[in-house]
Design a protein around this motif. Structure first.
Motif, PDB file in Angstrom:
ATOM      1  N   ALA A   8     -14.339   8.438  30.807  1.00  0.00           N
ATOM      2  CA  ALA A   8     -12.988   8.663  31.325  1.00  0.00           C
ATOM      3  C   ALA A   8     -13.031   9.189  32.756  1.00  0.00           C
ATOM      4  CB  ALA A   8     -12.239   9.645  30.431  1.00  0.00           C
ATOM      5  N   GLY A   9     -13.909  10.135  33.027  1.00  0.00           N
ATOM      6  CA  GLY A   9     -13.996  10.699  34.370  1.00  0.00           C
ATOM      7  C   GLY A   9     -14.409   9.674  35.402  1.00  0.00           C
ATOM      8  N   LEU A  10     -15.376   8.831  35.038  1.00  0.00           N
ATOM      9  CA  LEU A  10     -15.846   7.819  35.974  1.00  0.00           C
ATOM     10  C   LEU A  10     -14.743   6.827  36.313  1.00  0.00           C
ATOM     11  CD1 LEU A  10     -18.256   6.690  37.547  1.00  0.00           C
ATOM     12  CD2 LEU A  10     -18.850   5.332  35.526  1.00  0.00           C
ATOM     13  N   VAL A  11     -13.983   6.400  35.302  1.00  0.00           N
ATOM     14  CA  VAL A  11     -12.909   5.441  35.534  1.00  0.00           C
ATOM     15  C   VAL A  11     -11.838   6.021  36.456  1.00  0.00           C
ATOM     16  CG1 VAL A  11     -11.034   4.166  34.429  1.00  0.00           C
ATOM     17  CG2 VAL A  11     -13.294   4.161  33.393  1.00  0.00           C
ATOM     18  N   VAL A  12     -11.518   7.308  36.259  1.00  0.00           N
ATOM     19  CA  VAL A  12     -10.500   7.940  37.106  1.00  0.00           C
ATOM     20  C   VAL A  12     -10.986   8.069  38.554  1.00  0.00           C
ATOM     21  CG1 VAL A  12      -9.238  10.090  37.515  1.00  0.00           C
ATOM     22  CG2 VAL A  12      -9.374   9.156  35.201  1.00  0.00           C
ATOM     23  N   MET A  13     -12.270   8.325  38.750  1.00  0.00           N
ATOM     24  CA  MET A  13     -12.797   8.532  40.094  1.00  0.00           C
ATOM     25  C   MET A  13     -13.085   7.229  40.842  1.00  0.00           C
ATOM     26  SD  MET A  13     -13.068  11.527  41.457  1.00  0.00           S
ATOM     27  CE  MET A  13     -14.327  11.220  42.703  1.00  0.00           C
ATOM     28  N   LEU A  14     -13.232   6.140  40.111  1.00  0.00           N
ATOM     29  CA  LEU A  14     -13.668   4.892  40.748  1.00  0.00           C
ATOM     30  C   LEU A  14     -12.795   4.431  41.919  1.00  0.00           C
ATOM     31  CD1 LEU A  14     -15.036   2.667  37.836  1.00  0.00           C
ATOM     32  CD2 LEU A  14     -16.276   3.504  39.832  1.00  0.00           C
ATOM     33  N   PRO A  15     -11.460   4.465  41.829  1.00  0.00           N
ATOM     34  CA  PRO A  15     -10.681   4.003  42.980  1.00  0.00           C
ATOM     35  C   PRO A  15     -10.941   4.812  44.245  1.00  0.00           C
ATOM     36  CG  PRO A  15      -9.254   5.053  41.356  1.00  0.00           C
ATOM     37  CD  PRO A  15     -10.576   4.820  40.698  1.00  0.00           C
ATOM     38  N   ILE A  16     -11.223   6.111  44.084  1.00  0.00           N
ATOM     39  CA  ILE A  16     -11.543   6.939  45.244  1.00  0.00           C
ATOM     40  C   ILE A  16     -12.904   6.540  45.796  1.00  0.00           C
ATOM     41  CG2 ILE A  16     -11.677   9.297  46.099  1.00  0.00           C
ATOM     42  CD1 ILE A  16      -8.979   8.436  44.805  1.00  0.00           C
ATOM     43  N   ILE A  17     -13.866   6.322  44.901  1.00  0.00           N
ATOM     44  CA  ILE A  17     -15.202   5.904  45.333  1.00  0.00           C
ATOM     45  C   ILE A  17     -15.128   4.552  46.033  1.00  0.00           C
ATOM     46  CG2 ILE A  17     -17.515   5.304  44.529  1.00  0.00           C
ATOM     47  CD1 ILE A  17     -17.053   7.241  42.180  1.00  0.00           C
ATOM     48  N   PHE A  18     -14.354   3.606  45.473  1.00  0.00           N
ATOM     49  CA  PHE A  18     -14.189   2.295  46.102  1.00  0.00           C
ATOM     50  C   PHE A  18     -13.621   2.439  47.512  1.00  0.00           C
ATOM     51  CE2 PHE A  18     -13.483   0.029  41.740  1.00  0.00           C
ATOM     52  CZ  PHE A  18     -14.838   0.125  41.500  1.00  0.00           C
ATOM     53  N   ALA A  19     -12.597   3.267  47.642  1.00  0.00           N
ATOM     54  CA  ALA A  19     -11.928   3.402  48.940  1.00  0.00           C
ATOM     55  C   ALA A  19     -12.867   4.008  49.977  1.00  0.00           C
ATOM     56  CB  ALA A  19     -10.675   4.259  48.788  1.00  0.00           C
ATOM     57  N   VAL A  20     -13.630   5.025  49.599  1.00  0.00           N
ATOM     58  CA  VAL A  20     -14.574   5.637  50.539  1.00  0.00           C
ATOM     59  C   VAL A  20     -15.643   4.634  50.934  1.00  0.00           C
ATOM     60  CG1 VAL A  20     -16.341   7.425  50.791  1.00  0.00           C
ATOM     61  CG2 VAL A  20     -14.173   7.974  49.689  1.00  0.00           C
ATOM     62  N   ALA A  21     -16.161   3.878  49.972  1.00  0.00           N
ATOM     63  CA  ALA A  21     -17.212   2.901  50.272  1.00  0.00           C
ATOM     64  C   ALA A  21     -16.699   1.800  51.197  1.00  0.00           C
ATOM     65  CB  ALA A  21     -17.741   2.298  48.973  1.00  0.00           C
ATOM     66  N   ARG A  22     -15.459   1.345  50.989  1.00  0.00           N
ATOM     67  CA  ARG A  22     -14.905   0.318  51.880  1.00  0.00           C
ATOM     68  C   ARG A  22     -14.697   0.876  53.281  1.00  0.00           C
ATOM     69  NH1 ARG A  22     -11.170  -0.658  47.485  1.00  0.00           N
ATOM     70  NH2 ARG A  22     -11.956  -2.362  46.191  1.00  0.00           N
ATOM     71  N   ARG A  23     -14.265   2.120  53.357  1.00  0.00           N
ATOM     72  CA  ARG A  23     -13.973   2.729  54.658  1.00  0.00           C
ATOM     73  C   ARG A  23     -15.246   2.917  55.483  1.00  0.00           C
ATOM     74  NH1 ARG A  23     -10.582   6.902  56.671  1.00  0.00           N
ATOM     75  NH2 ARG A  23     -11.304   7.400  58.773  1.00  0.00           N
ATOM     76  N   LEU A  24     -16.317   3.369  54.848  1.00  0.00           N
ATOM     77  CA  LEU A  24     -17.516   3.755  55.597  1.00  0.00           C
ATOM     78  C   LEU A  24     -18.594   2.679  55.617  1.00  0.00           C
ATOM     79  CD1 LEU A  24     -17.853   7.480  54.454  1.00  0.00           C
ATOM     80  CD2 LEU A  24     -16.680   6.540  56.450  1.00  0.00           C
ATOM     81  N   GLY A  25     -18.548   1.732  54.681  1.00  0.00           N
ATOM     82  CA  GLY A  25     -19.533   0.663  54.671  1.00  0.00           C
ATOM     83  C   GLY A  25     -20.857   1.106  54.068  1.00  0.00           C
ATOM     84  N   GLY A  26     -21.781   0.173  53.992  1.00  0.00           N
ATOM     85  CA  GLY A  26     -23.072   0.436  53.369  1.00  0.00           C
ATOM     86  C   GLY A  26     -23.053   0.072  51.898  1.00  0.00           C
ATOM     87  N   SER A  27     -24.154   0.332  51.220  1.00  0.00           N
ATOM     88  CA  SER A  27     -24.274  -0.020  49.812  1.00  0.00           C
ATOM     89  C   SER A  27     -23.324   0.800  48.959  1.00  0.00           C
ATOM     90  CB  SER A  27     -25.710   0.194  49.337  1.00  0.00           C
ATOM     91  OG  SER A  27     -25.807  -0.004  47.936  1.00  0.00           O
ATOM     92  N   PHE A  28     -22.666   0.137  48.031  1.00  0.00           N
ATOM     93  CA  PHE A  28     -21.760   0.816  47.117  1.00  0.00           C
ATOM     94  C   PHE A  28     -22.482   1.875  46.293  1.00  0.00           C
ATOM     95  CE2 PHE A  28     -19.974   0.784  42.725  1.00  0.00           C
ATOM     96  CZ  PHE A  28     -18.800   1.464  42.994  1.00  0.00           C
ATOM     97  N   LEU A  29     -23.758   1.631  45.944  1.00  0.00           N
ATOM     98  CA  LEU A  29     -24.502   2.582  45.136  1.00  0.00           C
ATOM     99  C   LEU A  29     -24.688   3.923  45.835  1.00  0.00           C
ATOM    100  CD1 LEU A  29     -27.373   0.636  43.320  1.00  0.00           C
ATOM    101  CD2 LEU A  29     -25.324   1.659  42.343  1.00  0.00           C
ATOM    102  N   MET A  30     -24.684   3.904  47.162  1.00  0.00           N
ATOM    103  CA  MET A  30     -24.841   5.144  47.918  1.00  0.00           C
ATOM    104  C   MET A  30     -23.724   6.137  47.578  1.00  0.00           C
ATOM    105  SD  MET A  30     -26.835   6.562  50.236  1.00  0.00           S
ATOM    106  CE  MET A  30     -27.613   5.182  51.109  1.00  0.00           C
ATOM    107  N   TYR A  31     -22.559   5.618  47.248  1.00  0.00           N
ATOM    108  CA  TYR A  31     -21.411   6.463  46.949  1.00  0.00           C
ATOM    109  C   TYR A  31     -21.213   6.641  45.444  1.00  0.00           C
ATOM    110  CZ  TYR A  31     -20.551   4.994  51.755  1.00  0.00           C
ATOM    111  OH  TYR A  31     -20.695   4.724  53.082  1.00  0.00           O
TER     112      TYR A  31
END
Length: 466
Positions: free
Chosen positions: A129-152
């Protein structure tokens, strides 16, 4: 032996061999022949059930029990979490929070900021549940800053994992605490002592390594397939987004906190007000309430039409259907392995070897975990086997009992792989193939187990010397 029991009795080595062959076949089907994971899991589950002697009349009920049991805990969480994530994503709320995080922590420390937030969210909220709730924030940060998604994403996923494994009020450590007679308050304190450095070594350091080694694009899972819904954008205020993220956290904490207070005798679970608050804090109910608030704050209150809000929410379900089905099929395979008696046979054999209690508990939990996939089953099996030994030995002090509980918890998460529904949850949400998931997530889970055990063993030795 009745018709409903196994047709023949297999030894522990034979059962373990069947499990190993089944896992190997599953990997070959998925990785070499490119069979869809959902179909491959069903086929291998069926073959394993036949090979281990589950009667023909019980084959389908066994498959459905494992599948349905997993869906019961996963489908609501993933579906409601995806709806919340979809609204955060399309409204621009995820971007608002991303901008705030970057302003506060800087671009270089963005993965660390996400992980710290995940550690905090992971205290009362279960891993999935926690991971699903956090994913949109993680996606947005990764798109904004670039690089490998796994880094975030990897450090945050590990953060949720270590909190779920080691720290009450999560069910695994609570169950082991009760079975072995440990103090839940001490388990919480020392659980954090183990969880935080384990996260730093695996989530931060190893997560940085896998982020550099595997350059994965940001998944598009929450963007839906019915257009971008640009008319739903409203750039909500930061406090609105924080409220929507903290609301399920607070509601779930009501449930877990009241359970702990009831265990300590402070409140009674029979009181009506306690039952109401606990019901509001059940994870599916908490997420449902949060989704309704999100529809209001991000949609209706922004003068968005009801049809638009409904379309945005509906668009979240299509992309996650595959995740839900594959996760359920993973639970089906694990259920077959449990029904076959593989875990019990291995645990009983290992229990007779005569290792030191804290080492035996870790090894039993780890091998049962490898054999049948469920961390909870591995933990409770190992705790039940050790209970007579631990409870019958008055020489263990309270901290040593805590260390034994934490060693079992560490073993129960060892190297989660294709028979674990959580493996498929991470694989599909991160849009990784099975091979990459084995190299990253499975290795990471093994490291969490080994490092966590080393810390638990150190606590045991130091407590015994004082």
């Amino acid at each position: 032996m009745t018709d409903l029991e196994l047709n023949w009795v297999l030894s522990a080595p034979a059962l373990l061999g069947i499990a190993a062959l089944g896992i190997a076949l599953l990997l070959v089907l998925i990785m070499k022949f490119k069979i869809h994971a959902f179909l491959a899991l069903i086929m291998v589950s069926l073959l394993t059930a036949v090979a281990t002697g589950i009667p023909t009349a019980s084959l389908v009920p066994t498959l459905l029990t494992g599948f349905g049991g997993t869906l019961g805990s996963v489908a609501l969480l993933v579906g409601l979490g995806a709806m919340l994530g979809r609204m955060l994503e399309t409204s621009g709320g995820a971007q608002v929070l991303t901008d705030a995080l970057i302003r506060k922590f800087g671009e270089k420390r963005a993965p660390l900021a996400l992980a710290i937030a995940s550690l905090m969210f992971g205290f009362p909220i279960f891993f999935d549940a926690g991971l699903v709730v956090m994913l949109p924030i993680i996606f947005a940060v990764a798109r904004r800053l670039g690089g490998s998604f796994l880094m975030y994403a990897f450090p945050s996923a590990v953060a949720f994992s270590v909190m779920h494994i080691f720290v009450p009020p999560h069910p695994g450590p609570v169950a082991a605490t009760g079975l072995l007679g440990a103090d839940v308050g001490l388990v919480l304190i020392f659980g954090l002592v183990v969880a935080l450095p384990t996260w730093y070594l695996v989530g931060h350091l190893f997560g940085g390594y896998v982020g550099r080694k595997y350059n994965l694009p940001v998944p598009s899972i929450l963007r839906g397939s019915n257009g971008d819904f640009t008319e739903f954008e409203s750039s909500p205020k930061l406090r609105t987004i924080l409220f929507l993220l903290l609301l399920p956290l607070g509601l779930i904490f009501l449930n877990t906190g009241l359970n702990m207070l009831a265990t300590a005798g402070v409140v009674s679970l029979d009181d009506t007000w306690v039952q109401i608050l606990r019901a509001l804090g059940e994870t599916p109910v908490a997420l449902l309430i949060t989704v309704v608030f999100a529809m209001w704050l991000l949609g209706w209150a922004k003068n968005k039409s009801g049809n638009l809000v409904e379309s945005v929410v509906d668009s979240a379900l299509g992309p996650v259907c595959a995740i839900i089905l594959i996760t359920g099929a993973g639970g089906m395979y694990g259920g077959v392995l449990r029904q076959s008696g593989i875990g019990d046979a291995i645990a009983a054999s290992l229990n007779a070897i005569g290792l030191p209690v804290i080492v035996a508990g870790f090894v039993i939990a780890a091998i049962v975990r490898l054999a049948q996939g469920s961390a909870t089953v591995a933990l409770t099996t190992a705790a039940a086997l050790l209970q007579p030994v631990v409870m019958g030995n008055p020489d263990y002090n309270p901290v040593q009992l805590v260390a034994i509980v934490l060693s079992l918890a560490a073993g129960s998460v060892f190297a989660g792989h294709v028979n674990d529904s959580g493996f498929w949850l991470v694989s599909r949400f991160f849009e990784m193939d099975a091979k990459t998931t084995l190299k990253t997530w499975t290795v990471g889970q093994a490291l969490i187990a080994v490092i966590g055990f080393v810390f638990a063993l150190a606590i045991f030795v130091i407590a015994g010397a004082l």
